[in-house]
Scaffold this motif. Structure first.
Motif, PDB file in Angstrom:
ATOM      1  N   ARG A   4       0.878  -1.198  -0.020  1.00 20.49           N
ATOM      2  CA  ARG A   4       0.047  -0.180   0.165  1.00 20.49           C
ATOM      3  C   ARG A   4       0.914   1.242  -0.095  1.00 20.49           C
ATOM      4  NH1 ARG A   4      -4.032  -1.821   5.020  1.00 20.49           N
ATOM      5  NH2 ARG A   4      -4.673  -3.697   4.062  1.00 20.49           N
ATOM      6  N   TYR A  35       1.202   3.721  -3.193  1.00 18.26           N
ATOM      7  CA  TYR A  35      -0.040   4.338  -3.585  1.00 18.26           C
ATOM      8  C   TYR A  35      -0.141   5.456  -2.622  1.00 18.26           C
ATOM      9  CZ  TYR A  35      -0.598  -0.102  -6.070  1.00 18.26           C
ATOM     10  OH  TYR A  35      -0.418  -1.121  -6.860  1.00 18.26           O
ATOM     11  N   ASP A  36      -1.134   6.381  -2.772  1.00 20.93           N
ATOM     12  CA  ASP A  36      -1.349   7.335  -1.869  1.00 20.93           C
ATOM     13  C   ASP A  36      -2.115   7.109  -0.688  1.00 20.93           C
ATOM     14  OD1 ASP A  36      -0.472   9.404  -3.718  1.00 20.93           O
ATOM     15  OD2 ASP A  36      -2.248   9.381  -5.036  1.00 20.93           O
ATOM     16  N   GLN A  37      -1.568   6.040   0.210  1.00 16.27           N
ATOM     17  CA  GLN A  37      -2.208   5.575   1.025  1.00 16.27           C
ATOM     18  C   GLN A  37      -2.597   6.726   2.258  1.00 16.27           C
ATOM     19  OE1 GLN A  37       0.397   4.108   4.726  1.00 16.27           O
ATOM     20  NE2 GLN A  37      -1.022   2.067   4.355  1.00 16.27           N
ATOM     21  N   LEU A  68      -8.145   0.888  -5.635  1.00 14.47           N
ATOM     22  CA  LEU A  68      -7.190   1.533  -5.877  1.00 14.47           C
ATOM     23  C   LEU A  68      -5.910   0.962  -5.599  1.00 14.47           C
ATOM     24  CD1 LEU A  68      -8.841   4.884  -4.184  1.00 14.47           C
ATOM     25  CD2 LEU A  68      -8.342   4.366  -6.783  1.00 14.47           C
ATOM     26  N   TYR A  69      -5.778   0.350  -4.619  1.00 16.03           N
ATOM     27  CA  TYR A  69      -4.463  -0.554  -4.403  1.00 16.03           C
ATOM     28  C   TYR A  69      -4.231  -1.449  -5.358  1.00 16.03           C
ATOM     29  CZ  TYR A  69      -4.192   1.812   0.356  1.00 16.03           C
ATOM     30  OH  TYR A  69      -4.048   2.736   1.553  1.00 16.03           O
ATOM     31  N   GLY A  95      -3.893  -0.640  -8.483  1.00 17.45           N
ATOM     32  CA  GLY A  95      -3.603   0.214  -9.654  1.00 17.45           C
ATOM     33  C   GLY A  95      -1.983   0.241  -9.870  1.00 17.45           C
ATOM     34  N   PHE A 145       1.522   0.823  -9.520  1.00 17.79           N
ATOM     35  CA  PHE A 145       2.394   0.752  -8.149  1.00 17.79           C
ATOM     36  C   PHE A 145       3.743   1.586  -8.432  1.00 17.79           C
ATOM     37  CE2 PHE A 145       5.949  -0.581  -5.629  1.00 17.79           C
ATOM     38  CZ  PHE A 145       5.550  -0.903  -4.229  1.00 17.79           C
ATOM     39  N   ASP A 146       3.756   2.568  -7.603  1.00 22.98           N
ATOM     40  CA  ASP A 146       4.779   3.780  -7.617  1.00 22.98           C
ATOM     41  C   ASP A 146       5.964   3.234  -6.839  1.00 22.98           C
ATOM     42  OD1 ASP A 146       6.640   6.088  -7.659  1.00 22.98           O
ATOM     43  OD2 ASP A 146       4.939   7.498  -7.571  1.00 22.98           O
TER      44      ASP A 146
END
Length: 474
Positions: free
Chosen positions: A233, A236-238, A258-259, A261, A263-264
C-alpha cells in the motif's frame, strides 16, 4: 549422546552445570558478518562461557564432553518468527511436531496466536521448566480482534472498556507480545489497542487495517507488520485513501481497487525509508504465496512433509487447497506467479530502507502446504533468491528476532554469556544460505544432538503421525 539421555538431562533438577567444548569450528558471527578468529567454544549448562583457543579451553574438560567440529560451521540456532500452533482437537498433533523444529536447526519459534492460545502458553512454560522438549517458545497466546471475527479463539472487543478488560486478561496470561488483527476490528479501535498494549509495555505486532496508515500505527507503538503484502500500500497514495475512508467518502472495496492500480516504486521507497527510520520490523511470510503460486508444478502428495510427518487431520485443509488448485485456469496461476514475484521483489527495498526483516514461515494447520519447520528453511532460500546477501538472511533468522523480542542480550548470536543454541553446518552459510539444509548437529537445552539424534527426532515424528492417524480410524 542419545535422545533418551537428552530427555534425562533436560529434566534433571539441581545437578551441577556440565561443561561441553566444541573445537576446530568455524564460528559465524552474525553481528559482524565474519568468521570469528576463535575456533573453540566452551559451554556451561545452557550458556556460552568462553570463546578461544582449544589448548586453553580444553583443560579439565573430559574427552566425552568434547566435540571435534572438523572445521564445520557453527551458527546461532535459527528462529521461525511466525508460526501458529492451532486448532482445537489437534493439540497432540501440534505438540508432537515441536521437536521437529530442533531437527531442522530451529531452536526458537514465535507463535502468533491461535485458538490454542492458553495451551500454547502452558507449553511455553513447560519448555522453559524443562518438562517439555521443543524450541524456545515465545507466544502471543490469543490475539485481539473485533466482534464476530472469522478466527476462532480471539479476544473480541467492540469498545475501549472491553479492550481494557481483555488487556487485563493478557496481563494475567503474560504473553511475550501482543498480536492484533483486522478481520472485524475497525481502525479507530485497532489504533487504541496498539496504544493500550504499548502503554503496558508489550511489543505489538499484527495486520494492517485498510483505514489506518502504517505511519500512524508505528507512531502509536506498533512494532512489526505480519505479512509483507500490507506494505504494498505504500506504493500508492495511502494517506489520501485512508483520509477518504475515515471521512466516509470511499468504501473499503473502492480502496482495495485503488491499491490494485499502478504501483509507484519511488513513492514506496520513500515511505519504506520513513518507516525504517522509525524502527519498523516486517515478517514477509513469502513461502505460503510461493507454495500456492507454483502448486501446479509440484506434487505435494509425493515425498513431502505432508506424507511423512503430518497427520491426516492436520493436513485436511492442505488437501482441500490442492483440489481447489486443480480447478484454477492457467491465467489464474500465471497471475499468482506474477503477484508472488512482485512481492519478493520488494524485499531488497525494505532492506535498503532500513526496515528490519524477520524470517517467519506462517506454518500452521490452516495455511495449506506451509510445512512446520521445513517452510522456514524454504523462506530463507526465497530471501536469498530475492537478492538478500546470505549474512542478511542469516540475521533475519537469528539476531533480528532476538532484537525484536528484546532478548538480544541473551540470545541470537554466538557470544559469551548468551544462551547456547547452536547449529553445526557442513558448509559455509555466508556463501550460500542453502547450507542450512545440511545440518551435522544441534546444541540446545544443555545438550548436543548429533546427526543420529536428529534423525531419531524425525523418526519419532513419523511414528507419532502413524499412531495418531490410527487412533482416529473408525
Amino acid at each position: 549422546m542419545t535422545f533418551v539421555l537428552l530427555a534425562v538431562i533436560v529434566q534433571a533438577q539441581g545437578l551441577p552445570q556440565e561443561q561441553f567444548l566444541i573445537y576446530n569450528a568455524q564460528i559465524v558471527d552474525v553481528l559482524t558478518g565474519k568468521i570469528k578468529s576463535e575456533m573453540a567454544l566452551l559451554i556451561e549448562g545452557d550458556q556460552i562461557k568462553a570463546l578461544g583457543d582449544f589448548n586453553q579451553l580444553s583443560k579439565d574438560i573430559p574427552q566425552s564432553q568434547q566435540l571435534d567440529a572438523k572445521n564445520k560451521f557453527i551458527i546461532p540456532g535459527l528462529w521461525d518468527m511466525h508460526i501458529h500452533l492451532e486448532v482445537q482437537g489437534l493439540e497432540e498433533d501440534n505438540q508432537a511436531l515441536l521437536p521437529l523444529f530442533i531437527a531442522f536447526g530451529i531452536t526458537t519459534v514465535r507463535d502468533c496466536a491461535s485458538d490454542l492460545g492458553e495451551t500454547v502458553l502452558k507449553w511455553r512454560d513447560e519448555i522453559n521448566a524443562g518438562k517439555l522438549f521443543g524450541p524456545n517458545l515465545f507466544t502471543a497466546g490469543l490475539k485481539l480482534e473485533g466482534k464476530n471475527s472469522s478466527w476462532k479463539g480471539d479476544l473480541e472487543i467492540e469498545n475501549e472498556t472491553e479492550l481494557n478488560l481483555m488487556m487485563d486478561k493478557q496481563d494475567v496470561w503474560a504473553p511475550d507480545f501482543i498480536k492484533i488483527t483486522d478481520n472485524k476490528l475497525h481502525g479507530e479501535l485497532f489504533l487504541k489497542s496498539i496504544q493500550a498494549a504499548h502503554e503496558r509495555g508489550y511489543v505489538v505486532s499484527g495486520h494492517v487495517p485498510i483505514d489506518l496508515t502504517l505511519e500512524e500505527m508505528v507512531d502509536a507503538g506498533f512494532s512489526s507488520v505480519e505479512h509483507a503484502s500490507y506494505l504494498n500500500r505504500l506504493g500508492y497514495d495511502q494517506e489520501e485513501i485512508v483520509a477518504q475512508l475515515k471521512a466516509g467518502t470511499l468504501t473499503n472495496a473502492q480502496a482495495g481497487a485503488l491499491y490494485k492500480g499502478i504501483f509507484d516504486q519511488q513513492k514506496a521507497d520513500r515511505n519504506y525509508k520513513i518507516l525504517g527510520d522509525k524502527g519498523l520490523y516486517v515478517t514477509p511470510t513469502y513461502i505460503g504465496g510461493r507454495q500456492i503460486a507454483y502448486g501446479d508444478e509440484e506434487n505435494h502428495l509425493l515425498d513431502s512433509m505432508m506424507t511423512k510427518y503430518l497427520t491426516k487431520a492436520f493436513t485436511a485443509e492442505y488437501l482441500k487447497r490442492i483440489e481447489r488448485l486443480k480447478n484454477e485456469t492457467p491465467e489464474q496461476m500465471k497471475e499468482r506467479k506474477q503477484t508472488y514475484q512482485f512481492n519478493i521483489s520488494q524485499l531488497v527495498h525494505y532492506q535498503d530502507a532500513g526496515i528490519t526483516i524477520l524470517a517467519g514461515s506462517d506454518g500452521a494447520v490452516l495455511n495449506a502446504l506451509v510445512y512446520p519447520a521445513q517452510s522456514l528453511i524454504q523462506e530463507l532460500q526465497i530471501f536469498q533468491d530475492a537478492g538478500l546477501k546470505p549474512i542478511d538472511v542469516l540475521r533475519a533468522a537469528t539476531i533480528n528476532g532476538a532484537r525484536f523480542l528484546k532478548k538480544d542480550k541473551e540470545m541470537g548470536s554466538i557470544d559469551i554469556g548468551k544462551r547456547a543454541d547452536l547449529v553445526l553446518l557442513d558448509s559455509n552459510p555466508l556463501e550460500d544460505i542453502n547450507a542450512t539444509t545440511h545440518i551435522s548437529g544441534v546444541f540446545t537445552k544443555s545438550s548436543y544432538l548429533g546427526r543420529a539424534d536428529l534423525d531419531k527426532i524425525l523418526s519419532d515424528a513419523r511414528e507419532a503421525k502413524v499412531r495418531l492417524d490410527k487412533s482416529r480410524e473408525k
